[in-house]
Design a protein around this motif. Structure first.
Motif, PDB file in Angstrom:
ATOM      1  N   GLU A 166       0.829  -1.204   0.000  1.00 16.85           N
ATOM      2  CA  GLU A 166       0.000   0.000   0.000  1.00 16.85           C
ATOM      3  C   GLU A 166       0.868   1.261   0.000  1.00 16.85           C
ATOM      4  OE1 GLU A 166      -3.424   2.367   2.577  1.00 16.85           O
ATOM      5  OE2 GLU A 166      -2.644   0.477   3.343  1.00 16.85           O
ATOM      6  N   MET A 167       1.874   1.289   0.866  1.00 15.30           N
ATOM      7  CA  MET A 167       2.718   2.476   0.951  1.00 15.30           C
ATOM      8  C   MET A 167       3.568   2.666  -0.310  1.00 15.30           C
ATOM      9  SD  MET A 167       2.047   4.209   3.692  1.00 15.30           S
ATOM     10  CE  MET A 167       0.398   3.897   3.107  1.00 15.30           C
ATOM     11  N   LEU A 168       4.016   1.571  -0.921  1.00 12.81           N
ATOM     12  CA  LEU A 168       4.752   1.697  -2.186  1.00 12.81           C
ATOM     13  C   LEU A 168       3.868   2.327  -3.254  1.00 12.81           C
ATOM     14  CD1 LEU A 168       6.571  -1.754  -2.199  1.00 12.81           C
ATOM     15  CD2 LEU A 168       7.699   0.489  -2.120  1.00 12.81           C
ATOM     16  N   GLY A 169       2.659   1.801  -3.418  1.00 13.33           N
ATOM     17  CA  GLY A 169       1.743   2.363  -4.408  1.00 13.33           C
ATOM     18  C   GLY A 169       1.386   3.808  -4.111  1.00 13.33           C
ATOM     19  N   HIS A 170       1.189   4.105  -2.835  1.00 11.62           N
ATOM     20  CA  HIS A 170       0.843   5.460  -2.397  1.00 11.62           C
ATOM     21  C   HIS A 170       1.972   6.445  -2.722  1.00 11.62           C
ATOM     22  CE1 HIS A 170      -1.081   8.324   0.499  1.00 11.62           C
ATOM     23  NE2 HIS A 170       0.155   8.766   0.564  1.00 11.62           N
ATOM     24  N   GLU A 171       3.177   6.106  -2.287  1.00 15.65           N
ATOM     25  CA  GLU A 171       4.298   7.030  -2.491  1.00 15.65           C
ATOM     26  C   GLU A 171       4.700   7.123  -3.973  1.00 15.65           C
ATOM     27  OE1 GLU A 171       5.408   9.193  -0.340  1.00 15.65           O
ATOM     28  OE2 GLU A 171       4.134   8.386   1.246  1.00 15.65           O
ATOM     29  N   PHE A 172       4.579   6.029  -4.725  1.00 13.29           N
ATOM     30  CA  PHE A 172       4.882   6.095  -6.154  1.00 13.29           C
ATOM     31  C   PHE A 172       3.867   6.978  -6.870  1.00 13.29           C
ATOM     32  CE2 PHE A 172       8.074   2.672  -7.433  1.00 13.29           C
ATOM     33  CZ  PHE A 172       8.766   2.802  -6.246  1.00 13.29           C
ATOM     34  N   GLU A 173       2.622   7.005  -6.393  1.00 12.54           N
ATOM     35  CA  GLU A 173       1.642   7.908  -7.007  1.00 12.54           C
ATOM     36  C   GLU A 173       2.011   9.357  -6.713  1.00 12.54           C
ATOM     37  OE1 GLU A 173      -1.365   8.602  -9.651  1.00 12.54           O
ATOM     38  OE2 GLU A 173      -0.504   6.658  -9.119  1.00 12.54           O
ATOM     39  N   HIS A 174       2.564   9.625  -5.538  1.00  5.59           N
ATOM     40  CA  HIS A 174       3.057  10.987  -5.268  1.00  5.59           C
ATOM     41  C   HIS A 174       4.188  11.346  -6.237  1.00  5.59           C
ATOM     42  CE1 HIS A 174       0.610  12.086  -1.904  1.00  5.59           C
ATOM     43  NE2 HIS A 174       1.114  11.196  -1.058  1.00  5.59           N
ATOM     44  N   LEU A 175       5.044  10.379  -6.577  1.00  8.41           N
ATOM     45  CA  LEU A 175       6.083  10.637  -7.578  1.00  8.41           C
ATOM     46  C   LEU A 175       5.459  11.001  -8.923  1.00  8.41           C
ATOM     47  CD1 LEU A 175       8.574   7.699  -6.857  1.00  8.41           C
ATOM     48  CD2 LEU A 175       8.989  10.120  -6.433  1.00  8.41           C
ATOM     49  N   ILE A 176       4.437  10.258  -9.307  1.00 11.75           N
ATOM     50  CA  ILE A 176       3.769  10.522 -10.584  1.00 11.75           C
ATOM     51  C   ILE A 176       3.077  11.879 -10.550  1.00 11.75           C
ATOM     52  CG2 ILE A 176       1.947   9.711 -12.145  1.00 11.75           C
ATOM     53  CD1 ILE A 176       2.783   6.828 -11.266  1.00 11.75           C
ATOM     54  N   GLU A 177       2.546  12.268  -9.393  1.00 13.77           N
ATOM     55  CA  GLU A 177       1.979  13.621  -9.269  1.00 13.77           C
ATOM     56  C   GLU A 177       3.046  14.666  -9.567  1.00 13.77           C
ATOM     57  OE1 GLU A 177      -1.490  12.840  -5.883  1.00 13.77           O
ATOM     58  OE2 GLU A 177       0.521  13.432  -5.246  1.00 13.77           O
ATOM     59  N   GLN A 178       4.274  14.424  -9.099  1.00 18.38           N
ATOM     60  CA  GLN A 178       5.371  15.350  -9.392  1.00 18.38           C
ATOM     61  C   GLN A 178       5.630  15.394 -10.900  1.00 18.38           C
ATOM     62  OE1 GLN A 178       7.252  17.320  -7.129  1.00 18.38           O
ATOM     63  NE2 GLN A 178       5.529  16.774  -5.826  1.00 18.38           N
ATOM     64  N   MET A 179       5.627  14.229 -11.544  1.00 15.38           N
ATOM     65  CA  MET A 179       5.815  14.177 -12.997  1.00 15.38           C
ATOM     66  C   MET A 179       4.720  14.956 -13.715  1.00 15.38           C
ATOM     67  SD  MET A 179       6.879  10.248 -13.832  1.00 15.38           S
ATOM     68  CE  MET A 179       7.024  10.544 -15.588  1.00 15.38           C
ATOM     69  N   ASP A 180       3.490  14.831 -13.198  1.00 18.77           N
ATOM     70  CA  ASP A 180       2.343  15.487 -13.822  1.00 18.77           C
ATOM     71  C   ASP A 180       2.287  16.984 -13.526  1.00 18.77           C
ATOM     72  OD1 ASP A 180       1.585  13.034 -14.832  1.00 18.77           O
ATOM     73  OD2 ASP A 180      -0.019  12.708 -13.367  1.00 18.77           O
ATOM     74  N   GLY A 181       3.200  17.472 -12.679  1.00 22.22           N
ATOM     75  CA  GLY A 181       3.214  18.896 -12.354  1.00 22.22           C
ATOM     76  C   GLY A 181       2.065  19.326 -11.464  1.00 22.22           C
ATOM     77  N   VAL A 182       1.562  18.434 -10.634  1.00 23.97           N
ATOM     78  CA  VAL A 182       0.457  18.764  -9.732  1.00 23.97           C
ATOM     79  C   VAL A 182       0.908  19.864  -8.772  1.00 23.97           C
ATOM     80  CG1 VAL A 182      -1.019  17.879  -7.881  1.00 23.97           C
ATOM     81  CG2 VAL A 182      -0.593  16.488  -9.917  1.00 23.97           C
TER      82      VAL A 182
END
Length: 195
Positions: free
Chosen positions: A121-137
């Motif tokens: 769960e935490m891996l998926g959660h934190e990797f989504e935060h990485l993708i948010e950074q990629m997306d420029g959120v």
């Protein structure tokens, strides 16, 4: 699923809620490393010794985590470290990610997962935060509109990352071999007797 990654003796729990749909990243690039018979993370993701097996298990059993792997594989000039760390005194958080930009336009990220957390769960959660950074959120803007929440310690939380983590955890549990799921159920039943 209950999983003990070597000497880390991390405790995992299940969250089997059906989260809302995750964003369609549109730019997903199929990367052989993420989709191979033995999938692996991009080379710029550095894991603390002992985490390799739980990450491998998560890649093999979670389509969402493999999708995150593909999305992250398109990043350039990134350096990401993932480690199990001691929870700071007084903290209630299960994980923490620190992100900073580099002069070359890349991102350096340090992800700490605290013992007692559901690792997939935490891996998926934190990797989504990485993708948010990629997306420029823009998390500050999103906090003002209610799409993100600013925590007391200054960190941000998004429904998107929460949903991704829950989905990864649920997929790992749902796709695990029956013998693993039965063992996890027995442990959960024993824990309930203690409560």
């Amino acid at each position: 699923m209950w999983y003990v990654p070597g000497p880390l003796a991390a405790f995992s729990s299940l969250v089997l809620l059906a989260p809302p749909s995750l964003p369609d990243h549109g730019r997903i690039v199929r990367v052989a490393a993420c989709d191979a018979a033995a999938p692996r993370l991009p080379e710029f993701v550095h894991l603390q010794a002992g985490l390799e097996s739980v990450v491998q298990w998560t890649l093999e059993h979670s389509p969402t985590f493999r999708e995150q792997c593909r999305v992250l594989s398109s990043a350039t000039r990134w350096s990401v470290s993932v480690a199990i760390a001691i929870r700071p005194v007084g903290s209630y958080r299960r994980a923490r990610g620190q992100f900073s930009g580099t002069p070359s336009g890349g991102i350096t990220a340090a992800i700490e997962i605290y013992p007692g957390s559901d690792l997939p769960e935490m891996l998926g959660h934190e990797f989504e935060h990485l993708i948010e950074q990629m997306d420029g959120v823009d998390l500050t803007r999103d906090a003002k509109t209610g799409r993100a929440q600013r925590m007391d310690d200054g960190a941000f939380e998004t429904a998107r990352a929460v949903a991704a983590g829950r989905r990864v955890s649920g997929e790992v549990a749902d796709n695990a071999p029956d013998s693993i799921r039965r063992a996890g159920g027995r442990v959960l039943k024993a824990l309930r007797k203690l409560w």
